[in-house]
Write an enzyme that holds these catalytic residues in place. Structure first.
Site, short mmCIF file in Angstrom:
data_model
loop_
_atom_site.label_atom_id
_atom_site.label_comp_id
_atom_site.label_asym_id
_atom_site.label_seq_id
_atom_site.Cartn_x
_atom_site.Cartn_y
_atom_site.Cartn_z
N LYS A 68 1.02 -0.83 0.30
CA LYS A 68 0.20 -0.10 0.01
C LYS A 68 0.62 1.43 0.23
O LYS A 68 0.38 2.55 -0.95
CB LYS A 68 -0.34 -0.09 1.48
CG LYS A 68 -1.38 -1.01 1.53
CD LYS A 68 -2.80 -0.79 2.76
CE LYS A 68 -2.36 -1.23 3.95
NZ LYS A 68 -1.07 -2.05 3.65
N ARG B 14 -8.60 1.61 9.99
CA ARG B 14 -7.76 0.86 11.21
C ARG B 14 -9.56 -0.21 11.47
O ARG B 14 -9.31 -1.39 11.32
CB ARG B 14 -6.96 0.81 11.74
CG ARG B 14 -5.58 1.28 10.49
CD ARG B 14 -4.79 0.89 11.90
NE ARG B 14 -3.41 1.63 11.56
CZ ARG B 14 -2.95 1.11 10.75
NH1 ARG B 14 -2.06 0.44 10.79
NH2 ARG B 14 -1.41 1.86 10.32
N ARG C 171 12.65 -8.01 4.79
CA ARG C 171 13.30 -7.22 5.42
C ARG C 171 14.76 -7.06 5.64
O ARG C 171 14.77 -7.53 6.99
CB ARG C 171 12.43 -5.61 5.06
CG ARG C 171 12.86 -4.79 5.34
CD ARG C 171 11.83 -3.60 5.16
NE ARG C 171 11.32 -4.10 6.71
CZ ARG C 171 10.39 -2.82 7.45
NH1 ARG C 171 9.67 -1.96 6.53
NH2 ARG C 171 9.38 -2.83 8.28
N ARG D 134 14.93 -6.43 11.69
CA ARG D 134 14.55 -5.35 12.33
C ARG D 134 13.89 -6.85 13.37
O ARG D 134 13.43 -7.89 13.35
CB ARG D 134 13.80 -4.88 12.06
CG ARG D 134 15.22 -3.31 11.49
CD ARG D 134 14.23 -1.93 11.25
NE ARG D 134 12.86 -2.58 10.58
CZ ARG D 134 12.33 -1.26 10.73
NH1 ARG D 134 12.49 0.18 10.99
NH2 ARG D 134 10.97 -1.72 10.58
N ARG E 90 1.31 -9.34 13.15
CA ARG E 90 1.14 -8.94 12.90
C ARG E 90 -0.27 -8.55 11.90
O ARG E 90 -1.59 -8.11 11.85
CB ARG E 90 1.48 -8.18 11.50
CG ARG E 90 2.66 -7.33 12.27
CD ARG E 90 4.02 -6.49 11.22
NE ARG E 90 3.68 -5.87 10.43
CZ ARG E 90 4.54 -4.35 9.69
NH1 ARG E 90 5.23 -5.05 8.98
NH2 ARG E 90 3.71 -4.03 8.78
#
Length: 208
Positions: free
Chosen positions: A16, A87, A121, A154, A165
């Site tokens: 997004k 949300r 990532r 991370r 998540r």
């Protein structure tokens, strides 16, 4: 062309943010995210206090405060692409009362692909440049192209965090997707493929 009012929906890792930035650049729109709006208006007074009071305490900013901040950002924009809000269903219903959307787009991406994106990532611990083990690799594995620093994963990019998540997304935000689908305004776009492929499909919706 700067009067489009676009909402992008989709799970974490669906792309997004990337597509919202491209839309904003292509069509001269304001890219509005909840995080940016809150940071830019940390000291804005609401009847519940300022966003900064909650953020500094490490607490979630309550919906009524978030709603006021986002609406203030929308009102100052000629056109916008909204990313990361609403949300939950209460926020979606509030948004419907405050503004009319031209396009509501949902990025459809299989969960296996989302997990690969979220856990792949890598971030430079020196300069913060970001890479991906599959989609955006550095020239030398584990080494930042920009400054030569070490690339690290991370804590919020681990598989455990990624699953959490996605769980939170399903619990809170999937009802928002159903809300717009039931209203007959939701357009689904495949979030798979290259960013260029996705943007081409997205542009067809916006210009259609």
């Amino acid at each position: 062309m700067a009067d489009h009012r676009i909402l992008l929906l989709g799970p974490p890792g669906a792309g997004k943010g990337t597509q919202a930035t491209r839309l904003a650049d292509e069509y001269g729109l304001d890219h509005i995210t909840t995080g940016d709006a809150l940071r830019q208006n940390k000291d804005m007074e609401t009847e519940y206090g300022t966003p900064g009071e909650f953020m500094d305490a490490g607490e979630l900013v309550p919906d009524p405060v978030v709603n006021e901040i986002v609406v203030a950002a929308l009102e100052s924009a000629d056109g916008f692409v909204l990313d990361g809000y609403p949300r939950n269903l209460d926020q979606a219903e509030f948004l419907s009362e405050e503004t009319e959307l031209d396009h509501v787009v949902f990025f459809e991406v299989p969960e296996e692909e989302l997990l690969a994106r979220l856990t792949g990532r890598r971030v430079c611990d020196e300069c913060g440049a970001t890479y991906h083990v599959e989609f955006d690799q550095p020239e030398e594995a584990g080494v930042c192209d920009e400054c030569g620093g070490d690339l690290i994963q991370r804590e919020d990019d681990t598989e455990e965090t990624a699953h959490e998540r996605l769980r939170v997304y399903r619990e809170n935000t999937e009802p928002v997707v159903r809300h717009y689908r039931e209203e007959g305004v939701l357009v689904e776009v495949s979030g798979e493929g290259t960013p260029d492929d996705v943007f081409e499909s997205l542009s067809d919706v916006v210009e259609g």
